[in-house]
Write a protein that holds these residues in place. Structure first.
Motif, short mmCIF file in Angstrom:
data_model
loop_
_atom_site.label_atom_id
_atom_site.label_comp_id
_atom_site.label_asym_id
_atom_site.label_seq_id
_atom_site.Cartn_x
_atom_site.Cartn_y
_atom_site.Cartn_z
N GLN A 1 0.84 -1.20 0.00
CA GLN A 1 0.00 0.00 0.00
C GLN A 1 0.88 1.26 0.00
O GLN A 1 1.88 1.33 0.71
CB GLN A 1 -0.92 0.01 1.23
N TYR A 2 0.47 2.22 -0.83
CA TYR A 2 1.20 3.48 -0.94
C TYR A 2 0.24 4.65 -0.89
O TYR A 2 -0.93 4.54 -1.31
CB TYR A 2 1.98 3.54 -2.26
N LEU A 3 0.74 5.77 -0.41
CA LEU A 3 0.06 7.05 -0.52
C LEU A 3 0.72 7.82 -1.65
O LEU A 3 1.92 8.09 -1.60
CB LEU A 3 0.16 7.84 0.80
N GLU B 1 2.84 2.90 3.08
CA GLU B 1 1.97 2.98 4.25
C GLU B 1 2.54 2.23 5.44
O GLU B 1 2.09 2.42 6.57
CB GLU B 1 0.58 2.45 3.90
N LEU C 1 4.29 5.13 7.49
CA LEU C 1 3.62 6.40 7.76
C LEU C 1 3.85 6.84 9.20
O LEU C 1 3.66 6.06 10.14
CB LEU C 1 2.13 6.27 7.48
N LEU D 1 -5.06 11.99 6.24
CA LEU D 1 -4.93 10.69 5.58
C LEU D 1 -6.22 9.89 5.62
O LEU D 1 -6.50 9.10 4.72
CB LEU D 1 -3.80 9.88 6.24
N ARG E 1 -9.22 5.80 -1.93
CA ARG E 1 -8.43 4.65 -2.37
C ARG E 1 -8.79 4.35 -3.83
O ARG E 1 -9.94 4.36 -4.22
CB ARG E 1 -8.70 3.44 -1.50
N LYS F 1 -4.73 6.78 -2.35
CA LYS F 1 -4.06 5.58 -1.85
C LYS F 1 -4.18 4.48 -2.90
O LYS F 1 -5.22 4.32 -3.53
CB LYS F 1 -4.70 5.11 -0.54
#
Length: 764
Positions: free
Chosen positions: A41-43, A96, A99, A126, A131, A165
């Motif tokens: 998972q990435y932002l 993530e 974070l 956040l 998403r 996201k």
């Protein structure tokens, strides 16, 4: 039987949390294109552009740049000078897992010599970030009014952003700035990104030199000794000196070169006799492209002292000429890999390509326990990345900075045209980031597609084994997921009946020496072309993946191949020992059963072949229970790497030609003479046995030949009179006779054969 290798160097089956194996965590399934890797998972923050930024001076201009802050992580765009409406189009990706805050800040600053001035910012919580999962369309960026530090809106100044996201399946992932590479400067970002490369399309260039006419040698007092020299890039070949020593010499010789598309260098052809008599330049683009072995039309070309590329206008009243037949041979496969590890066997010309038979998917998940490869800030460090090569397509993962257990989770796909091919995966340490040094090799994995079951996902941890001057060493492990999908099972099985190489390799074969030379040139061309990409795939990486130098002789490889041969013929030796036990009645019941079987086969010879094939069928079915469940991997015992001495390793890692002292070379030469002496003895013994067979009828020993001829006559009469089945039964019963009727002395035929003369007495 070969002993199993130590557990440390063995393959281990793993169970990663991937969708392809049915293990899905959290109910959030990854897209079908990324089902062989673990979900990450990435932002994402996309900074597109800004407008109406307030200036700091009288002209109203500013030098803006953007700073994206998330906890202790900070990503920065480049700055523009005196521009109030800048465009960046940068993407920042924050893992993530790391974070450190509940909000992300996008700050616009004005570059200054002393202290950068704050212009405005935008903050996102956040928990409110949406998403996105492909194949959804990309999130549309929006204009946001900049705020002051206290939260008040600015009168002027807006920035266009998109914040969402996502996972590594997002199309923004490959070119994004990653938070795990925060220590890398802006100039080094491009050198750590993952990329896909394509090998250049390679052609064989065949130059058939036929003859020359009207040459003008400088020394007319003696017959010219003319030869033709052809140069293509860094490849140079020449013909023999023409046997017709005149001003109209003839050769009819073939010269072969390797060229890569796009063609950049012309073919340089010169006729020489101690000096250049004439030259011509031919562009490769204009050459005939041949798909089979049909004759190509020949052409005459002018030879001039100062040649220009053919096709350019130039008036000449008189010129020497050369008769050539030149073509680009598209019916061959240009080998740039070792024939044992080939990943592509198709011909050069796309017109001869067959349809694909399936799909190969590779998930590069992670690595563990990597060895330190360099020192950074007085501590050990490794900046690892993976390279995978199959066919013309090379892939390179992004570099994970300063980690001995990097996680890539990247998935790639290749079309498969032949199941009897191999994919190669290498792990390297990125040397670009600190002084631009070489990329150090960490290890390599090879997977043969024909050993994989179709539609099955193989998840294993492969040990990275490297042979170093100090000995064999495990450099860590790499975790991979592999799936071979077949689109047509019938077409795949049909491939097993086809020739391994294209038709031209059998119709107009190349010699082994030619293949080795051409492969060397092909690997050089591929490494040069790939090193010109951005980021470059460096020469040492390409050569390691293509196994350059694997043909160099070493004592270790020779021992390994010797034991491979003994292992292969071990089955025949075991059958011989079993038959000897039958003949000596070690197990009377088995011997009696063999007698009965033998009588049945002699009386009913039509059962011999069905019995043999039925026996082989039952052996295959019986061994199915113990079929390998895992792909094969490098074996240190089979490679004889666990029992190699330091001197043998020193010799294997020596340069070619050698760079060692004369004493060391003398010692190695003496050892080589000793090994070669034993081989020479074995070869001589084989030659002696063959010459004894020849001497049966060449009357070198008149008494032995007379005895053999008489025996042949008597045998012919007896075999004519007696039925063949009776002869076969008597022969079999004689061979299987009880030990009571045997004696320890050699048999009469053996004694006779050993007394036959050979040509050893004629040897100096």
């Amino acid at each position: 039987m070969q002993r199993p290798q130590p557990e440390e160097f063995s393959l281990k089956e793993t169970k990663p949390k991937i969708a392809g194996s049915g293990v899905i965590v959290g109910g959030d399934k990854l897209t079908c294109t990324y089902d062989l890797v673990e979900q990450m998972q990435y932002l994402y923050v996309r900074v597109v552009k800004a407008r109406h930024l307030p200036g700091k001076d009288v002209t109203g201009g500013c030098d803006p740049y953007v700073e994206v802050k998330l906890g202790n992580y900070k990503g920065i765009t480049k700055h523009f000078e005196k521009k109030s409406n800048p465009e960046w189009n940068y993407v920042f990706a924050f893992s993530e897992d790391r974070l450190q805050a509940s909000f992300v800040e996008v700050v616009v600053k004005d570059k200054d010599v002393v202290l950068d001035d704050f212009i405005g910012q935008v903050r996102f919580e956040l928990i409110d970030v949406p998403r996105r999962v492909p194949p959804d369309s990309p999130l549309a960026p929006q204009w946001y009014r900049l705020e002051e530090r206290k939260g008040d809106k600015l009168k002027h100044g807006e920035i266009m952003l998109a914040v969402w996201k996502g996972t590594q399946a997002d199309e923004a992932f490959p070119d994004a700035w990653h938070s795990d590479a925060a220590s890398v400067g802006s100039e080094g970002i491009s050198k750590i990104r993952g990329k896909v490369y394509l090998s250049p399309r390679l052609w064989y260039v065949r130059v058939n030199v036929i003859e020359c006419q009207d040459l003008l040698p400088s020394d007319k007092s003696k017959p010219p000794e003319v030869f033709v020299k052809v140069i293509l890039g860094n490849q140079a070949l020449k013909t023999k000196i023409s046997p017709s020593r005149s001003v109209n010499p003839m050769w009819n010789e073939d010269l072969l070169f390797v060229a890569a598309e796009p063609f950049e260098e012309p073919l340089v052809i010169t006729a020489e006799d101690k000096e250049i008599l004439g030259k011509c330049l031919l562009p490769l683009q204009s050459l005939h492209r041949r798909l089979d072995n049909k004759a190509v039309p020949s052409r005459w070309h002018n030879l001039e002292k100062h040649a220009v590329v053919e096709g350019e206008k130039k008036e000449t009243k008189f010129a020497s000429r050369i008769h050539l037949r030149i073509c680009l041979d598209g019916g061959y496969h240009v080998l740039d890999e070792s024939t044992h590890y080939s990943s592509d066997l198709r011909p050069t010309s796309k017109q001869l390509w067959k349809s694909s038979i399936g799909l190969l998917e590779l998930g590069i998940i992670s690595a563990t326990g990597l060895s330190p490869m360099k020192s950074k800030d007085s501590r050990a460090s490794t900046d690892a990345y993976c390279v995978a090569k199959y066919g013309q397509k090379w892939v390179r993962t992004r570099t994970i900075i300063d980690s001995f257990s990097p996680k890539w989770n990247e998935q790639y796909t290749w079309e498969v045209f032949d199941p009897c091919t191999m994919i190669t995966i290498g792990v390297f340490d990125n040397g670009h980031l600190h002084g631009g040094g070489k990329d150090s090799r960490i290890g390599k994995v090879r997977i043969r597609l024909s050993t994989l079951e179709t539609e099955r996902v193989y998840t294993h941890s492969y040990p990275l084994i490297v042979l170093q001057p100090s000995g064999v060493k495990k450099m860590g492990e790499v975790q991979l997921a592999v799936r071979f999908s077949c689109s047509s099972y019938v077409n795949m099985l049909h491939k097993y009946t086809q020739p391994l190489l294209p038709k031209m390799h059998y119709v107009h074969p190349l010699s082994v020496i030619q293949m080795d030379i051409l492969r060397h040139h092909a690997t050089q061309i591929v490494s040069i072309r790939l090193s010109r990409a951005e980021p470059p795939l460096k020469k040492e990486v390409v050569e390691f993946m293509l196994d350059v130098g694997s043909h160099i002789w070493s004592v270790r490889r020779s021992k390994a191949n010797f034991f491979r041969i003994t292992n292969v013929i071990g089955s025949a030796i075991a059958i011989g020992k079993w038959f000897d036990q039958i003949c000596h009645w070690k197990n009377p019941i088995t011997t009696i059963l063999i007698h009965i079987l033998y009588v049945i086969l002699v009386l009913y010879p039509e059962l011999i072949l069905p019995t043999i094939f039925l026996y082989l069928f039952f052996i295959g079915i019986w061994r199915y229970r113990w079929k390998p469940r895992h792909p094969p991997h490098m074996d240190i015992r089979l490679s004889h790497a666990d029992a190699v001495g330091p001197d043998e390793l020193d010799e294997e890692f020596d340069t070619f030609p050698t760079s060692k002292s004369s004493d060391s070379v003398r010692m190695r030469y003496d050892r080589l003479r000793s090994i070669a002496g034993r081989i020479q003895t074995v070869v001589g013994d084989l030659a002696t046995q063959g010459e004894r067979l020849q001497s049966l009828l060449n009357w070198r020993d008149p008494r032995a030949s007379a005895l053999f001829v008489t025996f042949c006559l008597i045998s012919a009469i007896v075999l004519y009179v007696m039925p063949f089945q009776v002869v076969a039964l008597l022969t079999g019963f004689y061979l299987l006779r009880h030990p009571r009727f045997r004696h320890k002395l050699p048999s009469m035929p053996s004694n006779f054969f050993r007394r036959l003369p050979a040509r050893t007495d004629c040897m100096l």
